[in-house]
Design a protein around this motif. Sequence first.
Motif, short mmCIF file in Angstrom:
data_model
loop_
_atom_site.label_atom_id
_atom_site.label_comp_id
_atom_site.label_asym_id
_atom_site.label_seq_id
_atom_site.Cartn_x
_atom_site.Cartn_y
_atom_site.Cartn_z
N PRO A 66 10.53 -12.52 16.37
CA PRO A 66 10.96 -13.35 17.50
C PRO A 66 11.81 -12.61 18.52
N TRP A 67 12.77 -11.78 18.05
CA TRP A 67 13.64 -11.10 19.02
C TRP A 67 12.88 -10.01 19.76
N LEU A 68 12.01 -9.30 19.07
CA LEU A 68 11.23 -8.24 19.72
C LEU A 68 10.22 -8.84 20.69
N HIS A 69 9.63 -9.95 20.31
CA HIS A 69 8.69 -10.65 21.20
C HIS A 69 9.42 -11.15 22.44
N GLY A 70 10.62 -11.70 22.24
CA GLY A 70 11.40 -12.17 23.38
C GLY A 70 11.82 -11.04 24.29
N ALA A 71 12.20 -9.89 23.70
CA ALA A 71 12.58 -8.73 24.51
C ALA A 71 11.39 -8.22 25.33
N GLY A 72 10.22 -8.22 24.71
CA GLY A 72 9.02 -7.78 25.42
C GLY A 72 8.68 -8.68 26.59
N ARG A 73 8.75 -9.97 26.38
CA ARG A 73 8.47 -10.91 27.46
C ARG A 73 9.50 -10.79 28.59
N ALA A 74 10.76 -10.60 28.21
CA ALA A 74 11.80 -10.44 29.23
C ALA A 74 11.58 -9.15 30.03
N LEU A 75 11.17 -8.09 29.33
CA LEU A 75 10.92 -6.82 30.01
C LEU A 75 9.73 -6.93 30.95
N MET A 100 2.78 -4.54 22.77
CA MET A 100 2.85 -5.82 22.08
C MET A 100 1.50 -6.20 21.47
N ALA A 101 0.41 -5.88 22.17
CA ALA A 101 -0.92 -6.18 21.63
C ALA A 101 -1.29 -5.24 20.50
N LEU A 102 -0.97 -3.94 20.67
CA LEU A 102 -1.33 -2.95 19.66
C LEU A 102 -0.59 -3.20 18.35
N LEU A 103 0.71 -3.43 18.43
CA LEU A 103 1.53 -3.63 17.23
C LEU A 103 1.58 -5.08 16.79
N GLY A 142 11.92 1.66 35.21
CA GLY A 142 10.89 1.00 34.41
C GLY A 142 10.37 1.88 33.29
N VAL A 143 10.14 3.16 33.59
CA VAL A 143 9.68 4.09 32.56
C VAL A 143 10.72 4.21 31.45
N GLY A 144 11.99 4.34 31.84
CA GLY A 144 13.04 4.41 30.83
C GLY A 144 13.09 3.17 29.96
N LEU A 145 12.93 2.00 30.56
CA LEU A 145 12.98 0.75 29.80
C LEU A 145 11.79 0.61 28.86
N PHE A 146 10.59 0.93 29.34
CA PHE A 146 9.45 0.75 28.43
C PHE A 146 9.43 1.81 27.33
N LEU A 147 10.00 3.00 27.62
CA LEU A 147 10.12 4.00 26.55
C LEU A 147 11.05 3.52 25.45
N VAL A 148 12.19 2.94 25.83
CA VAL A 148 13.12 2.40 24.84
C VAL A 148 12.49 1.25 24.08
N PHE A 149 11.79 0.37 24.79
CA PHE A 149 11.13 -0.76 24.11
C PHE A 149 10.06 -0.27 23.15
#
Length: 531
Positions: free
Chosen positions: A252-261, A241-244, A286-293
């Motif tokens: 908004p939706w990607l930011h919300g998904a990141g915060r939820a994750l 989230m910081a890099l991109l 967790g690895v699977g989820l952050f890879l998808v995100f």
Amino acid sequence: MTSLHRWSWRAWLAVSWLLAAGGCVTPALAAPTELHGRWFAITDAGLREPVERLAPTGGRFEYRAELRVVQDGTYVLDFKNSSVIGRFRHRLADDHGRLVAELAGGLQSAEPNPFFLRHGRELSLAAGHYQLVSELDSPFFLAQPEPYLDTLAHYRQAIKPGNALVLLCLGVFIGLGVYYASLALYRRRLADAMYACFIAGNLLYNGTALLVAGELFDLRWFYLISVPILFSNVAYVVFVMALLQIRRASSPWLHGAGRALIGLLTAFIALAALRPHWSLELDRIGVGLFLVFGLAAGVRCVWRGDKLARLYLAANLGFFVSGFAAISLIGLAGVYTSYVEHLGLVAVTIEVLLLALVLSYQFGLLQKASQSALARAEHHLHLARTDVLTGLPNRYALELALGSLPPQGSLTFVDIDGLKHYNDRFGHSRGDQLLRDFATTLSRRLGTTATLHRLGGDEFAATSHHGALEQVERMVAESVVSLQRGGYEDCGASCGSVRVHECSDSEQLKHLADTRMYEHKRRRRVRDHAA
């Protein structure tokens, strides 16, 4: 992006070759003996129940197999697929039921390992048939360990590539981790800090899972294999989230998904404290989820035209494939001395190296932006200190120069006579040309002796660090003569000079130089009137 993706594939192929080399058969030596046995789960009551696979959340298990040794020799009994084993105990009996060898070890065991970064146990065996019973007790399993037998000579050679790979990759983690931790402290950037945390988590995990922590530092806490990854998963999402620059306003939706994750992965940490045997399974999720995100964030930002996101996406694609393989495999068919952990280590190392290139690219962009801003600031500063008409340093620059003059330095004020005459008779363009020609002529003559400034109108000033009063005034007179010969017959100049040590401050210095200049002008007028 194409070249970066090509590089990642080349690196992946090179490391894959190294892994294959670790598990291949040395031509001059016999191949390892794969055992075909059965697994049993040991219940709390001590009963043995047959199972197909070991439970990933750990427990006590027993492996029973028969093996045949064709010739007398020295052998090594080890596990393939995984090194993540809490404790193990081998019992080897001959055809008559006599106990031939009893060997123990594991990550939680204080038993020393005879082979560096390996669970292998050496034993001398005569030709014949044997019964093997291996008991495992572990909080969890990364993959399914399978006992196998190898000759000592072959085993010693076969483990070298894998061990070298471990030390190489962990060295990469240490080097990049220290570098980006230092950058985070210096630049105060969240992306650098989270990237350093991600590397640190993987360093602790891989260092423990592959026996480095136990061998070198005698660290026996088994959950170093799982707990650091729980934190590094959170760090990775924050890093992306910081890099991109994923912001609520732009995505908004990607930011919300990141915060939820981030919230979900943080909850995993709390859950792992309550259910430690599940900590590695929570790591996998967790690895699977952050890879998808990470993949979704990269695609989204590339679609918006972000060049940095293209590089990130190329770096993440290789990790996406190899990372999913590492968290889902339970074994490596036909490979003995390379583990699933090695596969995961390679995947993370490639990701770390490629992300380092992405961060370096971002750092380059920031540096270019800083250099551009600095160049603009320097340009504006130059304009603020430069006279537009003549290109000489202006009155502001003179004020700065006076502050650096030594006691033996000097200041000379110069006033041009005849400027009004040329403005009134020929126009201001002729008067401006007179000023430019005077500035050029006198500056060339002064050279390094003094620095010429234009104060405004027909007034100039020359500063000299060496106090060259006479030389400056002589060069002013010579410049006037040169201009008179060049078509400015009515041109003249008056000078007033003063040394720095004659005055207490710059204001007094300027006042005295100005007074002496006008006194010189008055004397010239009296002399010209008398003539």
